[in-house]
Enzyme design. Structure first.
Site, PDB file in Angstrom:
ATOM      1  NE  ARG A  90      -0.820  -2.091   3.394  1.00 32.42           N
ATOM      2  CZ  ARG A  90      -1.469  -3.221   3.153  1.00 32.42           C
ATOM      3  NH1 ARG A  90      -2.747  -3.212   2.915  1.00 32.42           N
ATOM      4  NH2 ARG A  90      -0.812  -4.361   3.164  1.00 32.42           N
ATOM      5  CB  THR A  91       4.006   2.352   1.574  1.00 34.18           C
ATOM      6  OG1 THR A  91       3.522   2.023   2.879  1.00 34.18           O
ATOM      7  CG2 THR A  91       4.798   3.643   1.642  1.00 34.18           C
ATOM      8  CE  LYS A 119      25.874  -3.788 -15.028  1.00 33.01           C
ATOM      9  NZ  LYS A 119      25.821  -2.621 -15.920  1.00 33.01           N
ATOM     10  NE  ARG A 140       8.256   0.631   2.821  1.00 33.56           N
ATOM     11  CZ  ARG A 140       7.118   0.166   3.342  1.00 33.56           C
ATOM     12  NH1 ARG A 140       6.831  -1.120   3.243  1.00 33.56           N
ATOM     13  NH2 ARG A 140       6.269   0.955   3.947  1.00 33.56           N
ATOM     14  CG  HIS A 173       6.459   4.248   7.523  1.00 28.94           C
ATOM     15  ND1 HIS A 173       6.313   5.025   6.386  1.00 28.94           N
ATOM     16  CD2 HIS A 173       5.852   3.060   7.239  1.00 28.94           C
ATOM     17  CE1 HIS A 173       5.648   4.335   5.477  1.00 28.94           C
ATOM     18  NE2 HIS A 173       5.361   3.143   5.964  1.00 28.94           N
TER      19      HIS A 173
HETATM   20  C1  NCD Z   1       4.139  -0.802   7.835  1.00 28.55           C
HETATM   21  C2  NCD Z   1       5.609  -0.764   7.497  1.00 28.55           C
HETATM   22  O1  NCD Z   1       6.028  -1.199   6.437  1.00 28.55           O
HETATM   23  O2  NCD Z   1       6.332  -0.274   8.361  1.00 28.55           O
HETATM   24  N1  NCD Z   1       3.261  -0.911   6.782  1.00 28.55           N
HETATM   25  C3  NCD Z   1       2.969   0.159   5.978  1.00 28.55           C
HETATM   26  O3  NCD Z   1       3.830   0.899   5.564  1.00 28.55           O
HETATM   27  N2  NCD Z   1       1.676   0.384   5.704  1.00 28.55           N
HETATM   28  C4  NCD Z   1       3.844  -1.738   8.927  1.00 28.55           C
HETATM   29  C5  NCD Z   1       4.099  -3.185   8.733  1.00 28.55           C
HETATM   30  O4  NCD Z   1       4.678  -3.616   7.741  1.00 28.55           O
HETATM   31  O5  NCD Z   1       3.699  -3.928   9.625  1.00 28.55           O
END
Ligand code: NCD
Length: 365
Positions: A90-91, A119, A140, A173
């Site tokens: 979802r992110t 590489k 991420r 986050h």
């Molecule tokens: C979270 C994450 O990745 O930190 N999820 C998210 O971004 N919606 C929480 C999780 O993975 O449990």
């Protein structure tokens, strides 16, 4: 650019040893708008209110085709790189959609086995390469502090571009915290807003970065009490408690989740983050009663009629599916709110927020 000048003066070691609050202003533009978005501490109440209002305007403008056409004309000449080297549904999708709403052309690298990292190229050089082709980098990473370090690094180059942290290690986050704030704002719109509310966090608070960032953002609101319910082995980090103490915020740590549901305006459930286990299967064998930290249909009876149940998702057993149809279960709405607040954040970074507000005032009020 203010942040570039300031970062040029400090080595990474000197910069990263500053307290979080002292680092925060470096990520802002001179107007006070965010430039990078890497830590929750860079957002003050004024900025949070601005982003929530803007998210609502974008959401309403996007209801019509002509509104969508306006939004997608804003950044049509820009490209965004989504560099996600950790799993995400979802992110990733909400950033991808937010970019599309604003007219960006989004591109992605999710699998480094097909990039030059295979590489032997360093991650730093990879990020610098992205800045040659893209106007925005959303990343991420499993590495704590890496997004922040890349923001520092890119600000010192001749082609700085904004970096947005979409989750860094076990630490931060910030955009999840923004969407959580937006969800709380919308949920408590008719009951006095976030001020004065009690938020009950439950689950893996030690390794859950969403809780750590949200705990920081909640300190921007008045008289919000934070309760951390977890077994001792997964309890929230001392750094967060020290931060709350220093700000004079009321908090409680407890093993008794079920007993505190009645005290909460918002219950924020989290998944066990077993990807961080040092030995395979470690989380599953931790000696505490796992069900004590699950929200079930029975717990609905104890939750205030105006309360909400939230979860950053993905979930496992920690919220039973028989809660899904209860109007207080807002986690699916929360997920969609992510797209709107991320669009608001990106529009603000690129200084298109005033144009959106003007359009809204003329066409949507
Ligand atoms: C979270 C994450 O990745 O930190 N999820 C998210 O971004 N919606 C929480 C999780 O993975 O449990």
């Amino acid at each position: 650019m203010a942040q570039r000048r300031m970062m040029e003066e400090l080595s990474w070691d000197a910069f990263s040893s500053l307290p979080l609050e002292a680092r925060a202003p470096y990520f802002l533009q001179s107007s006070g708008r965010p430039y990078h978005c890497v830590i929750a501490q860079q957002f003050d109440r004024e900025c949070l209110d601005h982003l929530c209002d803007l998210a609502t305007r974008i959401r309403r403008i996007a209801k019509s085709k002509v509104g969508m056409d306006f939004l997608s004309s804003l950044m049509r000449n820009k490209r965004a790189m989504l560099y996600f080297t950790q799993p995400s549904t979802r992110t990733f999708l909400s950033f991808f959609s937010a970019c599309q709403i604003l007219g960006f052309s989004p591109a992605e690298v999710r699998d480094t086995s097909i990039s030059s990292e295979m590489k032997g190229e360093t991650k730093e050089d990879t990020i610098r390469t992205f800045s040659s082709f893209f106007d925005l980098i959303i990343m991420r990473t499993p590495m704590q502090g890496f997004a922040e370090q890349m923001a520092w690094m890119i600000s010192r180059t001749e082609r700085p571009v904004p970096i947005i942290n979409a989750g860094s290690g076990k630490d931060q986050h910030p955009t999840q915290a923004l969407l959580d704030i937006y969800t709380l704002e919308r949920s408590f719109e008719h009951t006095g807003g976030i001020d004065g509310k009690t938020v009950l966090f439950c689950g893996d608070l030690l390794r859950g970065r969403t809780v750590r960032s949200l705990s920081g953002l909640l300190t921007q609101y008045n008289n919000v009490k934070q309760i951390f319910a977890a077994p001792d082995c997964l309890q929230i980090g001392q750094d967060i408690l020290d931060m709350l103490k220093a700000k004079g915020i009321e908090y409680e740590i407890t093993n008794d989740f079920k007993g505190h549901v009645k005290d909460a305006d918002a219950v924020y459930m989290t998944r066990i983050q077993d990807e961080w286990d040092t030995k395979p299967g470690e989380s599953a064998t931790m000696s505490y009663k796992h069900e004590d930290y699950w929200f079930t249909g029975d717990d609905l009876k104890n939750l205030s009629p105006k309360g909400v149940i939230m979860h950053p998702l993905p979930r496992r057993q920690e919220i039973s599916t028989d809660c899904d149809d209860d109007p207080r279960a807002v986690y699916w709405r929360q997920e969609r709110n992510g797209m709107w607040i991320r669009a608001a954040l990106i529009a603000t970074i690129f200084c298109r927020d005033q144009e959106i507000t003007q359009y809204y005032m003329l066409n949507n009020r």
